[in-house]
Design a protein around this motif. Structure first.
Motif, PDB file in Angstrom:
ATOM      1  N   GLY A  85      -2.896   0.428  -6.677  1.00 45.92           N
ATOM      2  CA  GLY A  85      -3.153   1.615  -7.480  1.00 45.92           C
ATOM      3  C   GLY A  85      -4.516   2.247  -7.286  1.00 45.92           C
ATOM      4  O   GLY A  85      -4.847   3.226  -7.949  1.00 45.92           O
ATOM      5  N   LYS A  86      -5.317   1.700  -6.374  1.00 45.34           N
ATOM      6  CA  LYS A  86      -6.680   2.199  -6.158  1.00 45.34           C
ATOM      7  C   LYS A  86      -6.806   2.763  -4.746  1.00 45.34           C
ATOM      8  O   LYS A  86      -6.340   2.143  -3.786  1.00 45.34           O
ATOM      9  CB  LYS A  86      -7.666   1.041  -6.343  1.00 45.34           C
ATOM     10  CG  LYS A  86      -9.099   1.396  -6.076  1.00 45.34           C
ATOM     11  CD  LYS A  86     -10.005   0.179  -6.208  1.00 45.34           C
ATOM     12  CE  LYS A  86     -11.421   0.561  -5.835  1.00 45.34           C
ATOM     13  NZ  LYS A  86     -12.330  -0.547  -5.912  1.00 45.34           N
ATOM     14  N   ALA A  87      -7.438   3.943  -4.610  1.00 46.47           N
ATOM     15  CA  ALA A  87      -7.683   4.523  -3.287  1.00 46.47           C
ATOM     16  C   ALA A  87      -8.744   3.694  -2.582  1.00 46.47           C
ATOM     17  O   ALA A  87      -9.847   3.506  -3.096  1.00 46.47           O
ATOM     18  CB  ALA A  87      -8.126   5.972  -3.404  1.00 46.47           C
ATOM     19  N   TYR A 116       0.844  -1.182   0.000  1.00 45.62           N
ATOM     20  CA  TYR A 116       0.000   0.000   0.000  1.00 45.62           C
ATOM     21  C   TYR A 116       0.884   1.238   0.000  1.00 45.62           C
ATOM     22  O   TYR A 116       2.092   1.167   0.244  1.00 45.62           O
ATOM     23  CB  TYR A 116      -0.930   0.012   1.210  1.00 45.62           C
ATOM     24  CG  TYR A 116      -0.204   0.088   2.532  1.00 45.62           C
ATOM     25  CD1 TYR A 116       0.192   1.308   3.052  1.00 45.62           C
ATOM     26  CD2 TYR A 116       0.100  -1.062   3.242  1.00 45.62           C
ATOM     27  CE1 TYR A 116       0.884   1.387   4.243  1.00 45.62           C
ATOM     28  CE2 TYR A 116       0.778  -0.996   4.429  1.00 45.62           C
ATOM     29  CZ  TYR A 116       1.168   0.228   4.931  1.00 45.62           C
ATOM     30  OH  TYR A 116       1.856   0.301   6.104  1.00 45.62           O
ATOM     31  N   TYR A 151      -3.719   3.831  -0.751  1.00 46.74           N
ATOM     32  CA  TYR A 151      -3.835   3.185  -2.060  1.00 46.74           C
ATOM     33  C   TYR A 151      -3.322   1.758  -1.963  1.00 46.74           C
ATOM     34  O   TYR A 151      -2.260   1.510  -1.390  1.00 46.74           O
ATOM     35  CB  TYR A 151      -3.004   3.927  -3.106  1.00 46.74           C
ATOM     36  CG  TYR A 151      -3.600   5.242  -3.541  1.00 46.74           C
ATOM     37  CD1 TYR A 151      -4.353   5.340  -4.703  1.00 46.74           C
ATOM     38  CD2 TYR A 151      -3.403   6.389  -2.788  1.00 46.74           C
ATOM     39  CE1 TYR A 151      -4.897   6.542  -5.100  1.00 46.74           C
ATOM     40  CE2 TYR A 151      -3.944   7.602  -3.177  1.00 46.74           C
ATOM     41  CZ  TYR A 151      -4.693   7.676  -4.338  1.00 46.74           C
ATOM     42  OH  TYR A 151      -5.232   8.868  -4.728  1.00 46.74           O
ATOM     43  N   HIS A 178      -7.098  15.103  -6.027  1.00 52.15           N
ATOM     44  CA  HIS A 178      -7.641  13.836  -5.522  1.00 52.15           C
ATOM     45  C   HIS A 178      -9.084  13.971  -5.044  1.00 52.15           C
ATOM     46  O   HIS A 178      -9.612  13.065  -4.403  1.00 52.15           O
ATOM     47  CB  HIS A 178      -6.790  13.339  -4.342  1.00 52.15           C
ATOM     48  CG  HIS A 178      -5.340  13.221  -4.655  1.00 52.15           C
ATOM     49  ND1 HIS A 178      -4.414  14.139  -4.220  1.00 52.15           N
ATOM     50  CD2 HIS A 178      -4.661  12.303  -5.370  1.00 52.15           C
ATOM     51  CE1 HIS A 178      -3.217  13.780  -4.649  1.00 52.15           C
ATOM     52  NE2 HIS A 178      -3.345  12.673  -5.357  1.00 52.15           N
ATOM     53  N   THR A 238     -11.764  11.166  -5.883  1.00 49.98           N
ATOM     54  CA  THR A 238     -11.466   9.924  -5.168  1.00 49.98           C
ATOM     55  C   THR A 238     -11.795  10.058  -3.687  1.00 49.98           C
ATOM     56  O   THR A 238     -12.421   9.174  -3.091  1.00 49.98           O
ATOM     57  CB  THR A 238      -9.979   9.574  -5.350  1.00 49.98           C
ATOM     58  OG1 THR A 238      -9.729   9.413  -6.751  1.00 49.98           O
ATOM     59  CG2 THR A 238      -9.600   8.323  -4.616  1.00 49.98           C
TER      60      THR A 238
END
Length: 148
Positions: A58-60, A3, A55, A12, A15
């Protein structure tokens, strides 16, 4: 789990707003992404809060939001850990602890004396997590609210 924790800025916002909306829904509030986005945008534009995003792949998948307060005994700045959320699909991987650790680091970076938080008495997960992360339960104070 690999992470990364990143400090959120306006780039951001979408997100952060998605996660903030999910967090509010978790606390039995109406689903309202647009209102969440406007709220966070105002906080970020006016430097009224600081948000860190977690993250994974690659994803929040999580966030913590901090607000500046001042401690009347220590006579120093402190941070209110107002909001902490990890998407249910990613819980149990240490992301909440990582976000709390980043919040503690933010205290060091900003010269704050510490963090404070509150959570619902029924939040069994949080009430087990926070002592594990070094928070002490304050059973001496009652917290009251006034809403207009």
């Amino acid at each position: 789990m690999n992470y990364e924790i990143r400090k959120a800025g306006l780039e951001h916002l979408d997100t952060a707003a998605e996660l903030f909306n999910l967090y509010r829904v978790f606390y039995r509030q109406a689903d309202d992404y647009e209102k969440c986005k406007r709220f966070l945008q105002e906080r970020l534009n006016n430097e009224q809060s600081h948000i860190f995003l977690a993250y994974a792949s690659g994803k929040a998948v999580g966030f913590v939001q901090l607000y500046k307060l001042y401690h009347y005994i220590k006579l120093e700045k402190q941070w209110l850990l107002s909001d902490l959320f990890v998407h249910p699909d990613y819980r149990g991987n240490g992301l909440s602890v990582a976000l709390i650790d980043r919040s503690k680091q933010w205290c060091e970076e900003t010269g704050a004396c510490g963090l404070m938080l509150e959570t619902e008495k029924t939040n069994d997960t949080g009430n087990k997590l926070y002592p594990r992360c070094g928070f002490e339960y304050d059973g001496l104070h009652n917290y009251y609210y006034w809403w207009k």
